[in-house]
Design a protein around this motif. Structure first.
Motif, PDB file in Angstrom:
ATOM      1  N   ILE A   1       0.822  -1.215   0.000  1.00 60.31           N
ATOM      2  CA  ILE A   1       0.000   0.000   0.000  1.00 60.31           C
ATOM      3  C   ILE A   1       0.855   1.264   0.000  1.00 60.31           C
ATOM      4  CG2 ILE A   1      -1.796  -1.260   1.251  1.00 60.31           C
ATOM      5  CD1 ILE A   1      -1.235   0.566   3.659  1.00 60.31           C
ATOM      6  N   GLY A   2       2.165   1.098   0.251  1.00 59.08           N
ATOM      7  CA  GLY A   2       3.057   2.261   0.221  1.00 59.08           C
ATOM      8  C   GLY A   2       2.788   3.244   1.331  1.00 59.08           C
ATOM      9  N   ALA A   3       2.385   2.737   2.496  1.00 61.47           N
ATOM     10  CA  ALA A   3       2.064   3.610   3.624  1.00 61.47           C
ATOM     11  C   ALA A   3       2.101   2.792   4.902  1.00 61.47           C
ATOM     12  CB  ALA A   3       0.688   4.251   3.447  1.00 61.47           C
ATOM     13  N   TYR A   4       2.205   3.486   6.022  1.00 61.07           N
ATOM     14  CA  TYR A   4       2.059   2.813   7.311  1.00 61.07           C
ATOM     15  C   TYR A   4       0.983   3.527   8.124  1.00 61.07           C
ATOM     16  CZ  TYR A   4       4.679   6.438   9.847  1.00 61.07           C
ATOM     17  OH  TYR A   4       5.082   7.616  10.416  1.00 61.07           O
ATOM     18  N   ILE A   5       0.499   2.849   9.157  1.00 61.81           N
ATOM     19  CA  ILE A   5      -0.585   3.358  10.008  1.00 61.81           C
ATOM     20  C   ILE A   5      -0.060   3.387  11.435  1.00 61.81           C
ATOM     21  CG2 ILE A   5      -2.922   2.901  10.832  1.00 61.81           C
ATOM     22  CD1 ILE A   5      -3.140   1.204   8.097  1.00 61.81           C
ATOM     23  N   ASP A   6      -0.131   4.535  12.083  1.00 59.48           N
ATOM     24  CA  ASP A   6       0.379   4.588  13.454  1.00 59.48           C
ATOM     25  C   ASP A   6      -0.707   4.334  14.488  1.00 59.48           C
ATOM     26  OD1 ASP A   6      -0.919   7.016  13.161  1.00 59.48           O
ATOM     27  OD2 ASP A   6       0.599   8.174  14.252  1.00 59.48           O
ATOM     28  N   GLU A   7      -1.994   4.602  14.117  1.00 60.67           N
ATOM     29  CA  GLU A   7      -3.102   4.333  15.033  1.00 60.67           C
ATOM     30  C   GLU A   7      -4.349   3.981  14.237  1.00 60.67           C
ATOM     31  OE1 GLU A   7      -3.299   6.702  19.116  1.00 60.67           O
ATOM     32  OE2 GLU A   7      -3.220   8.070  17.409  1.00 60.67           O
ATOM     33  N   TYR A   8      -5.165   3.123  14.824  1.00 59.95           N
ATOM     34  CA  TYR A   8      -6.511   2.872  14.299  1.00 59.95           C
ATOM     35  C   TYR A   8      -7.500   3.686  15.126  1.00 59.95           C
ATOM     36  CZ  TYR A   8      -4.486  -1.050  11.703  1.00 59.95           C
ATOM     37  OH  TYR A   8      -3.735  -1.813  10.840  1.00 59.95           O
ATOM     38  N   TRP A   9      -8.367   4.408  14.436  1.00 53.72           N
ATOM     39  CA  TRP A   9      -9.325   5.304  15.086  1.00 53.72           C
ATOM     40  C   TRP A   9     -10.749   4.815  14.815  1.00 53.72           C
ATOM     41  CZ3 TRP A   9      -8.377  11.162  15.723  1.00 53.72           C
ATOM     42  CH2 TRP A   9      -7.030  11.404  16.044  1.00 53.72           C
ATOM     43  N   PRO A  10     -11.302   3.945  15.633  1.00 52.89           N
ATOM     44  CA  PRO A  10     -12.724   3.615  15.464  1.00 52.89           C
ATOM     45  C   PRO A  10     -13.585   4.839  15.779  1.00 52.89           C
ATOM     46  CG  PRO A  10     -11.864   2.622  17.472  1.00 52.89           C
ATOM     47  CD  PRO A  10     -10.686   3.208  16.754  1.00 52.89           C
ATOM     48  N   ALA A  11     -14.648   4.998  15.027  1.00 52.87           N
ATOM     49  CA  ALA A  11     -15.485   6.197  15.175  1.00 52.87           C
ATOM     50  C   ALA A  11     -16.299   6.146  16.465  1.00 52.87           C
ATOM     51  CB  ALA A  11     -16.423   6.326  13.980  1.00 52.87           C
TER      52      ALA A  11
ATOM     53  N   THR B   1     -18.805  11.032   2.000  1.00 55.20           N
ATOM     54  CA  THR B   1     -18.945  10.786   3.434  1.00 55.20           C
ATOM     55  C   THR B   1     -18.385   9.421   3.795  1.00 55.20           C
ATOM     56  OG1 THR B   1     -20.943  12.135   3.481  1.00 55.20           O
ATOM     57  CG2 THR B   1     -20.603  10.657   5.342  1.00 55.20           C
ATOM     58  N   ALA B   2     -17.872   9.306   4.999  1.00 53.55           N
ATOM     59  CA  ALA B   2     -17.412   8.035   5.552  1.00 53.55           C
ATOM     60  C   ALA B   2     -17.808   7.986   7.020  1.00 53.55           C
ATOM     61  CB  ALA B   2     -15.908   7.881   5.375  1.00 53.55           C
ATOM     62  N   ASP B   3     -17.718   6.797   7.605  1.00 54.90           N
ATOM     63  CA  ASP B   3     -18.026   6.655   9.029  1.00 54.90           C
ATOM     64  C   ASP B   3     -17.324   5.417   9.569  1.00 54.90           C
ATOM     65  OD1 ASP B   3     -19.498   4.462   8.131  1.00 54.90           O
ATOM     66  OD2 ASP B   3     -21.452   5.329   8.574  1.00 54.90           O
ATOM     67  N   TRP B   4     -17.545   5.133  10.830  1.00 53.19           N
ATOM     68  CA  TRP B   4     -17.224   3.864  11.491  1.00 53.19           C
ATOM     69  C   TRP B   4     -15.757   3.669  11.831  1.00 53.19           C
ATOM     70  CZ3 TRP B   4     -15.837  -1.487  11.377  1.00 53.19           C
ATOM     71  CH2 TRP B   4     -16.646  -2.316  12.164  1.00 53.19           C
ATOM     72  N   TRP B   5     -14.849   4.162  10.976  1.00 56.28           N
ATOM     73  CA  TRP B   5     -13.428   3.820  11.157  1.00 56.28           C
ATOM     74  C   TRP B   5     -12.552   4.825  10.415  1.00 56.28           C
ATOM     75  CZ3 TRP B   5     -11.199  -0.562  13.564  1.00 56.28           C
ATOM     76  CH2 TRP B   5      -9.839  -0.775  13.313  1.00 56.28           C
ATOM     77  N   GLN B   6     -11.375   5.115  11.002  1.00 54.85           N
ATOM     78  CA  GLN B   6     -10.324   5.861  10.304  1.00 54.85           C
ATOM     79  C   GLN B   6      -8.977   5.222  10.609  1.00 54.85           C
ATOM     80  OE1 GLN B   6     -11.331   9.797  12.110  1.00 54.85           O
ATOM     81  NE2 GLN B   6     -11.148  10.584  10.017  1.00 54.85           N
ATOM     82  N   ASP B   7      -8.173   5.031   9.572  1.00 49.20           N
ATOM     83  CA  ASP B   7      -6.754   4.749   9.755  1.00 49.20           C
ATOM     84  C   ASP B   7      -6.009   6.074   9.868  1.00 49.20           C
ATOM     85  OD1 ASP B   7      -7.065   2.007   9.434  1.00 49.20           O
ATOM     86  OD2 ASP B   7      -6.484   2.015   7.319  1.00 49.20           O
ATOM     87  N   SER B   8      -5.091   6.166  10.796  1.00 49.67           N
ATOM     88  CA  SER B   8      -4.154   7.292  10.816  1.00 49.67           C
ATOM     89  C   SER B   8      -3.017   6.917   9.869  1.00 49.67           C
ATOM     90  CB  SER B   8      -3.642   7.542  12.225  1.00 49.67           C
ATOM     91  OG  SER B   8      -2.701   8.591  12.227  1.00 49.67           O
ATOM     92  N   LEU B   9      -3.181   7.302   8.604  1.00 48.07           N
ATOM     93  CA  LEU B   9      -2.425   6.754   7.479  1.00 48.07           C
ATOM     94  C   LEU B   9      -1.306   7.716   7.060  1.00 48.07           C
ATOM     95  CD1 LEU B   9      -2.539   4.339   5.424  1.00 48.07           C
ATOM     96  CD2 LEU B   9      -4.121   5.724   4.070  1.00 48.07           C
ATOM     97  N   HIS B  10      -0.095   7.168   6.898  1.00 51.99           N
ATOM     98  CA  HIS B  10       1.071   7.980   6.537  1.00 51.99           C
ATOM     99  C   HIS B  10       1.665   7.443   5.236  1.00 51.99           C
ATOM    100  CE1 HIS B  10       1.326   9.972  10.541  1.00 51.99           C
ATOM    101  NE2 HIS B  10       0.755   8.838  10.930  1.00 51.99           N
ATOM    102  N   PRO B  11       1.436   8.110   4.108  1.00 54.35           N
ATOM    103  CA  PRO B  11       2.001   7.640   2.838  1.00 54.35           C
ATOM    104  C   PRO B  11       3.526   7.636   2.865  1.00 54.35           C
ATOM    105  CG  PRO B  11       0.260   9.246   2.457  1.00 54.35           C
ATOM    106  CD  PRO B  11       0.567   9.285   3.924  1.00 54.35           C
ATOM    107  N   GLU B  12       4.086   6.606   2.246  1.00 59.80           N
ATOM    108  CA  GLU B  12       5.541   6.524   2.053  1.00 59.80           C
ATOM    109  C   GLU B  12       5.841   6.629   0.552  1.00 59.80           C
ATOM    110  OE1 GLU B  12       7.124   3.927   5.751  1.00 59.80           O
ATOM    111  OE2 GLU B  12       5.670   2.860   4.463  1.00 59.80           O
TER     112      GLU B  12
END
Length: 674
Positions: A510-520, A537-548
């Motif tokens: 995916i060319g990225a890493y995630i430092d935290e999972y953020w459930p809504a 619109t989105a809901d329910w979940w967010q990745d704290s996503l850092h592109p590499e």
């Protein structure tokens, strides 16, 4: 193609049509009437014996099969074939009375008593012995009967037991899997909470704990239960094959059933069979049905058997709606469109008593005057018109992952950022846009060959194997497109978090890493802006996503992650990866998936059709069979045909376009594309 199934198809000469028949519940005077009405309805196959153990063996070792002899002969004389069941899913009361330890103990420690069905511990030696005895009697007596066309082993396998017998069998299963206690302790990460085992006798099933329990222990018990149930099937399968080895042997699967890994089971059978009851009260229940049908076709990569459906209503839900006029026919053709070689029901004649006395049947309580009977009769006499499509197969360039280990990891082990995942629902959300855009779709597992596909979709696969991770790398590097959703690739088969950062197995892809999972939080929604400025619109979940190495396709607008990536794409070798780090609204998920499929060069089965029209293609001997189904209750639909052909249901030549009425079905034979 399996030679046993080829012989079965040749024997029937067309699509199997019929259902479960329970003559032991009726007086012999009714049997002849049943057979006459079966012929009138076009029935060519019935399943016998599913619930008949007590009628065949009223006391241990005393068999009374004479009634079954008479029914088998009646059916054969009428030209109706038999799918003969071993009745081992409903043991007689004498078995649990004499051997109470046969009854399963459920997770909370209570005993599942007699009076339902599946009231047995699959590891019980007494159950297995009695099941083998009744199976051998049937095999000895009926293997050469001219009516016999198929063996149906037990029915809807499913019981789970937490008994001393299950514990002993679980320990043996773990010994085979891990070899020694060091391997077990390492896989289960027993250093946490001081759970280290020093003797095999200390290891037990994960009965209901006071609070939480070891997640890998729970995961392994799911795997063990599937294998233990499969052992029961294989034992009975092998007995009937001792006496005759040229007819199919199978059992029936269920819709979205979690306890048995059907990828493992399918390899042990001659064909896949499914029992399915879409809720007529849910407007889009046909979507999940289509997914299940495609899953059944994909399990062995060949046509399958629709073993049970309802002629109208069922009896197991809070409200049991009827199938409106035309809907039973539409659903039956939908199964065929997705690879079924049969239309079978539960059951032939509605039962007078018992739990399912209001469950619909081919022949309802009101008899041949009923609307539903008339629809059944009409369908049975219509199916021979498409007989030439029997045995035809399907291909797809898009695949969606549906693996039981991924399911078990996500839903049964707990301790996740949120513990209310619904794996089948999430998979269906990813499947729906593809179905509604008339794309052919296969389902795949961790062990599937990916080389035949252009696009692979991986919905929320929290747990994946090392082998599947490597296969995805090879697939993308070779030019494939991967679309992957949040919380995927996080843990290995032992349910341990992959290092050093989320998502360990997929980070390079995916060319990225995630430092935290953020459930809504409750009711929380997010806004996502795409690269062209479109807001969704989105809901329910967010990745704290850092592109590499990834490029951002969509970013959050507002909130704590304002400006951060929500959707990214990455190039790996010759291929492309799209990663979705949140739960997009339906329209946005549809656009993301269909854009990926389009860029990958995958064309739909038909172009420009409305989303309520389903289109599939089956191919055989140079002919392509295009199935078009209109799921609208009110509106007709016009569909452009990819080539001229013949509508098999009417015999009319068709070209250019064709119009389907509400709940309408068209089956067009045309020359198969090269």
């Amino acid at each position: 193609m399996n030679p046993r199934m080829a012989a079965f198809r040749a024997r029937l000469g067309g699509f199997a049509f019929g259902g479960d028949y329970n003559p032991e519940q009726w007086e012999p005077a009714v049997w002849k009437e049943d057979v006459q009405l079966m012929r009138r309805a076009g029935v060519n196959l019935v399943t016998l014996g599913v619930f008949a153990w007590a009628s065949l063996e009223p006391e241990p070792g005393r068999f009374t099969p004479e009634w079954l002899d008479e029914v088998m002969d009646l059916l054969h004389d009428a030209g109706i074939s038999v799918d003969l069941a071993t009745p081992t899913m409903a043991p007689p009361v004498w078995l649990s009375h004499e051997h109470p330890e046969v009854l399963p103990v459920v997770e909370d420690g209570t005993t599942f008593g007699f009076g339902n069905r599946l009231h047995f511990d699959p590891t019980s030696v007494h159950y297995r012995s009695a099941a083998a005895r009744i199976t051998r009697m049937l095999a000895q007596r009926y293997s050469q009967h001219p009516a016999l066309a198929m063996w149906h082993i037990s029915n809807e396998y499913g019981p789970v037991a937490y008994t001393p017998s299950s514990a002993a069998a679980f320990r043996q299963w773990l010994r085979r899997r891990y070899g020694n206690l060091d391997g077990l302790n390492d896989a289960w990460y027993t250093r946490f909470w001081g759970q280290r085992y020093t003797s095999w006798e200390q290891v037990n099933p994960p009965e209901l704990p006071r609070s939480w329990s070891n997640p890998t222990r729970r995961l392994d018990y799911q795997r063990f239960v599937s294998d233990a149930l499969l052992e029961c099937f294989v034992a009975e399968r092998d007995i009937v094959r001792e006496y005759r080895d040229d007819i199919p042997v199978l059992t029936n699967f269920m819709r979205f059933y979690r306890r048995a890994d059907y990828w493992a089971w399918a390899a042990a059978e001659d064909a896949v069979a499914l029992d399915i009851y879409p809720d007529p009260g849910q407007a889009d229940s046909h979507v999940a049905a289509a997914l299940n049908f495609d899953l059944m076709r994909s399990l062995r990569g060949e046509p399958w058997i629709l073993m049970e459906q309802a002629a109208s209503s069922v009896s197991q839900w809070k409200v049991n709606n009827v199938k409106r006029p035309g809907r039973m026919r539409l659903g039956s053709y939908q199964a065929i469109a997705h690879g079924a070689d049969s239309v079978l029901y539960f059951q032939w004649r509605a039962g007078r008593g018992g739990h399912e006395r209001f469950h619909s049947a081919m022949l309802p309580h009101s008899g041949t005057r009923a609307r539903s009977w008339k629809e059944v009769e009409a369908l049975g006499n219509e199916l021979p018109r498409i007989a030439e499509a029997l045995g035809s197969t399907s291909t797809a360039q898009v695949a969606v992952l549906f693996d039981w280990n991924a399911w078990w990891g996500l839903e049964t082990t707990y301790g996740l950022p949120r513990n209310d995942f619904d794996y089948p629902k999430l998979t269906t959300e990813h499947y729906r846009p593809l179905l509604q855009a008339q794309h052919a779709v296969d389902l795949i597992s961790f062990g599937s060959d990916l080389s035949r596909y252009r696009v692979v979709v991986v919905p929320n696969a929290y747990l994946i194997s090392d082998g599947f991770a490597a296969a995805l790398e090879e697939f993308v590097a070779g030019g494939g497109t991967l679309v992957c959703s949040f919380f995927s690739g996080v843990v290995d088969l032992a349910n341990q978090v992959r290092q050093p950062a989320y998502p360990g197995a997929l980070r390079r892809l995916i060319g990225a890493y995630i430092d935290e999972y953020w459930p809504a939080r409750e009711g929380e929604t997010f806004t996502v802006r795409s690269a062209d400025g479109t807001l969704s619109t989105a809901d329910w979940w967010q990745d704290s996503l850092h592109p590499e190495t990834a490029r951002v396709l969509g970013s959050y607008v507002g909130g704590d992650l304002d400006g951060r990536a929500a959707i990214v794409e990455n190039t790996v070798g010759e291929g492309r990866v799209v990663y979705i780090g949140t739960r997009l609204a339906e329209a946005a998920l549809r656009d993301t998936l269909l854009e990926a499929v389009s860029v990958a060069g995958v064309a739909p089965v038909v172009a420009g059709a409305p989303e309520h029209v389903e289109a599939t293609r089956r191919v055989h001997d140079g002919a392509a069979y295009l199935f078009l189904l209109n799921h609208s209750d009110t509106g007709s639909a016009t569909v452009a045909l990819p080539a001229p052909g013949v509508d098999l249901l009417t015999g009319a030549a068709v070209a250019g376009s064709i119009t389907l009425e509400p709940a309408g079905v068209v089956v067009v034979r045309m020359v198969a594309p090269q």
